[in-house]
Design an enzyme around this catalytic site. Structure first.
Site, PDB file in Angstrom:
ATOM      1  N   HIS A 184       0.773  -1.081   0.004  1.00 40.95           N
ATOM      2  CA  HIS A 184      -0.180  -0.133   0.048  1.00 40.95           C
ATOM      3  C   HIS A 184       0.855   1.230   0.023  1.00 40.95           C
ATOM      4  O   HIS A 184       0.401   2.377   0.537  1.00 40.95           O
ATOM      5  CB  HIS A 184      -0.717   0.128   1.356  1.00 40.95           C
ATOM      6  CG  HIS A 184      -1.828  -1.179   1.178  1.00 40.95           C
ATOM      7  ND1 HIS A 184      -2.507  -1.653   2.500  1.00 40.95           N
ATOM      8  CD2 HIS A 184      -2.301  -2.023   0.278  1.00 40.95           C
ATOM      9  CE1 HIS A 184      -3.144  -2.706   2.222  1.00 40.95           C
ATOM     10  NE2 HIS A 184      -3.163  -3.025   1.115  1.00 40.95           N
ATOM     11  N   GLU A 191      -3.072  -6.347  -9.933  1.00 39.05           N
ATOM     12  CA  GLU A 191      -1.843  -6.136  -9.200  1.00 39.05           C
ATOM     13  C   GLU A 191      -0.679  -7.199  -9.895  1.00 39.05           C
ATOM     14  O   GLU A 191      -0.941  -8.262 -10.085  1.00 39.05           O
ATOM     15  CB  GLU A 191      -1.710  -6.363  -7.830  1.00 39.05           C
ATOM     16  CG  GLU A 191      -2.777  -5.536  -7.086  1.00 39.05           C
ATOM     17  CD  GLU A 191      -2.939  -5.709  -5.903  1.00 39.05           C
ATOM     18  OE1 GLU A 191      -1.798  -6.648  -5.034  1.00 39.05           O
ATOM     19  OE2 GLU A 191      -3.963  -5.170  -5.152  1.00 39.05           O
ATOM     20  N   GLU A 241      -3.197 -13.591  -4.300  1.00 32.19           N
ATOM     21  CA  GLU A 241      -2.175 -12.413  -4.446  1.00 32.19           C
ATOM     22  C   GLU A 241      -0.959 -12.716  -3.438  1.00 32.19           C
ATOM     23  O   GLU A 241      -0.770 -11.806  -2.583  1.00 32.19           O
ATOM     24  CB  GLU A 241      -2.616 -10.980  -4.284  1.00 32.19           C
ATOM     25  CG  GLU A 241      -3.700 -10.972  -2.907  1.00 32.19           C
ATOM     26  CD  GLU A 241      -4.057  -9.604  -2.744  1.00 32.19           C
ATOM     27  OE1 GLU A 241      -3.204  -8.615  -2.536  1.00 32.19           O
ATOM     28  OE2 GLU A 241      -5.179  -9.534  -2.372  1.00 32.19           O
TER      29      GLU A 241
END
Length: 401
Positions: A231, A261, A357
Site C-alpha cells: 500500500h 496487481e 495475491e
C-alpha cells in the site's frame, strides 16, 4: 424563523442505481431474517459499507455522522443537510436530513424512526464509544446487539447482479493495466504512469456506467524500493532501466472495489530477480488451483506456506494470500471473515469472490531486492473457480519500457 431538527428533502427524482430495486429488497429481506433470529427490532448502521450495501448510498462524512435505519417495515438513510437531496436520490428507500442548528439532531432523526425502548442492532466494529453512548442516551434501547459479524457473512455471498458488476470492475482494472504498460518509459515518474492508468479507468467506467457517480478510482504504481509494501503511495521517482515495478489498479464502481496487481520490470530483469519472480508466479498459479468450494481459508494458506517453505522463500512473505471482494475500499469496508490467512476458518462456497495475491518482499542490498506480487480475482463456482482477471502476469509480458 422555524429551524427544524430534521426534515425530508426529497429533491429531484430518484437516480438510476447500479442495482435494481429487487436486488436491494433481497438484501433487506436477508437482513430482516438476521434481525428476527437475533430478536432485533431496528438496526442502526453507521459504516459506509453497510449503508451502501443495503441502500446504494455512499456517504462523504467530512466530520459528520451518517446512518441507515432498518426496521421490519422501513429502510431510511440519515444524512447531513450539507448534502441536500443527493442522499435521497441515491438511496433505495426513504431519507431524512438532519440539521446543524442543534447538536445531536442526527440522533433525534434516528429516534424518529426507531422510537425508544427497542432492541437495537449496531456495528460493533464501527460505532465509536462516543456515538454508542449517544445511542444509549437518545434511543434508550431495551438491549443492543452487535450485528456486524452477521451482516459481514451476508455480504460475503455475492448475488448474480453483484458478480456481474465485479466482472465489469475486473475488466476496467485490465484497461488501467494496459494504459500503465503503455505509459512506462525510462525517466517517466511514478505519478505520471499512475495518472495514465487512473484516467483510462475513469473514462471506461463512465462509458460502461453512464448513470453512476464517479469517485475514488485510483492507482498505486511503485518502483524500486517503493515496491516493498503493498500500500505504498505513489511518488515522483523517475523510472530507471532494471527497476522492479508494481502495477496496482483499483477501479471503484458504485462502492464496489476491484483490483489488478502485477510485478513488472523496466526493459530487463536480472537473474536473481527473475528467480524470485518466477517462484511467486508459481505460487500464484498453485494458489488459484486451491480456490474451490469446501476448502477453508486456513487450509489454503497452509498449503501455500508449504510451497514457499520448500523453496526457502516463506520468510519473505509479508501478509495473507487474498481477500474477499464487494462493497469495500482502502478507506472503508472489509470482509475480514474471507481472507486467506492462518487464523481464518471460513470455508469457500459458490458465489464468493476472492483474490489470489501472494507477495514476497526482498530487502534492499540483497539479490532480487523488491516486492513481487501478482493478483487475480476469482469467482468460486460449484466445482472450482472462474478467473475474471484478463491482464497477463509473468516475465513474458511484463518486462516493458
Amino acid at each position: 424563523m422555524d429551524r427544524p431538527e430534521f426534515y425530508r428533502f426529497h429533491n429531484g427524482e430518484k437516480a438510476v442505481q447500479a442495482f435494481d430495486a429487487a436486488e436491494f429488497d433481497t438484501r433487506l429481506a436477508g437482513l430482516r431474517e438476521i434481525m428476527a433470529a437475533a430478536g432485533v427490532e431496528a438496526c442502526v448502521f453507521t459504516s459506509m459499507h453497510a449503508i451502501a450495501y443495503y441502500s446504494g448510498f455512499l456517504y462523504c462524512a467530512f466530520g459528520r455522522p451518517y446512518g441507515l435505519i432498518v426496521t421490519a417495515t422501513q429502510d431510511v438513510t440519515i444524512s447531513a443537510g450539507i448534502d441536500a437531496g443527493q442522499p435521497w436520490r441515491r438511496s433505495h428507500g426513504d431519507n431524512i436530513t438532519y440539521t446543524d442548528w442543534t447538536r445531536d439532531n442526527y440522533w433525534r432523526a434516528i429516534l424518529s424512526v426507531t422510537g425508544e425502548g427497542s432492541v437495537i442492532g449496531y456495528e460493533g466494529d464501527h460505532l465509536t464509544l462516543v456515538q454508542k453512548a449517544k445511542l444509549d442516551e437518545f434511543l434508550k434501547p431495551l438491549k443492543t446487539v452487535d450485528v456486524a459479524p452477521a451482516i459481514m457473512r451476508q455480504r460475503m455471498h455475492k448475488s448474480p447482479a453483484e458478480i456481474a458488476l465485479i466482472r465489469h470492475g475486473a475488466q476496467v482494472a485490465d484497461v488501467g493495466g494496459y494504459a500503465i504498460r503503455d505509459a512506462i518509459t525510462v525517466g517517466a515518474r511514478e505519478i505520471d504512469v499512475a495518472m495514465a492508468g487512473r484516467d483510462a479507468m475513469e473514462a471506461e467506467i463512465a462509458k460502461r456506467f453512464p448513470d453512476a457517480e464517479y469517485r475514488d478510482t485510483w492507482v498505486w504504481f511503485q518502483s524500486g524500493v517503493n515496491t516493498d509494501g503493498a500500500h505504498n503511495p505513489v511518488t515522483a521517482r523517475a523510472l530507471e532501466i532494471g527497476d522492479i515495478l508494481s502495477l496496482n489498479t483499483f477501479p471503484m464502481i458504485n462502492a464496489y472495489y476491484t483490483a489488478l496487481e502485477r510485478t513488472m520490470f523496466v526493459r530487463e530483469v536480472d537473474e536473481a530477480s527473475l528467480k524470485i519472480w518466477e517462484a511467486n508466479v508459481a505460487a500464484h498459479e498453485y494458489g488459484m488451483s486451491l480456490l474451490k468450494p469446501g476448502a477453508s481459508c486456513a487450509e489454503i494458506t497452509h498449503k501455500i506456506n508449504a510451497f514457499f517453505d520448500e523453496r526457502q522463500l516463506l520468510q519473505y512473505r509479508t501478509f495473507g494470500y487474498g481477500h474477499s471482494f464487494g462493497v469495500l475500499s482502502h478507506y472503508y469496508g472489509r470482509e475480514a471473515g474471507l481472507e486467506l490467512r492462518e487464523d481464518i476458518d471460513t470455508v469457500l462456497e459458490p458465489g464468493m469472490v476472492i483474490s489470489m495475491e501472494p507477495m514476497l518482499t526482498i530487502a534492499q542490498g540483497n539479490p532480487g531486492a523488491g516486492g513481487y506480487r501478482e493478483h487475480d480475482i476469482l469467482v468460486i463456482t460449484e466445482d472450482g473457480n472462474e478467473n475474471i482477471t484478463g491482464y497477463p502476469y509473468g516475465p513474458d509480458f511484463n518486462v516493458v519500457g
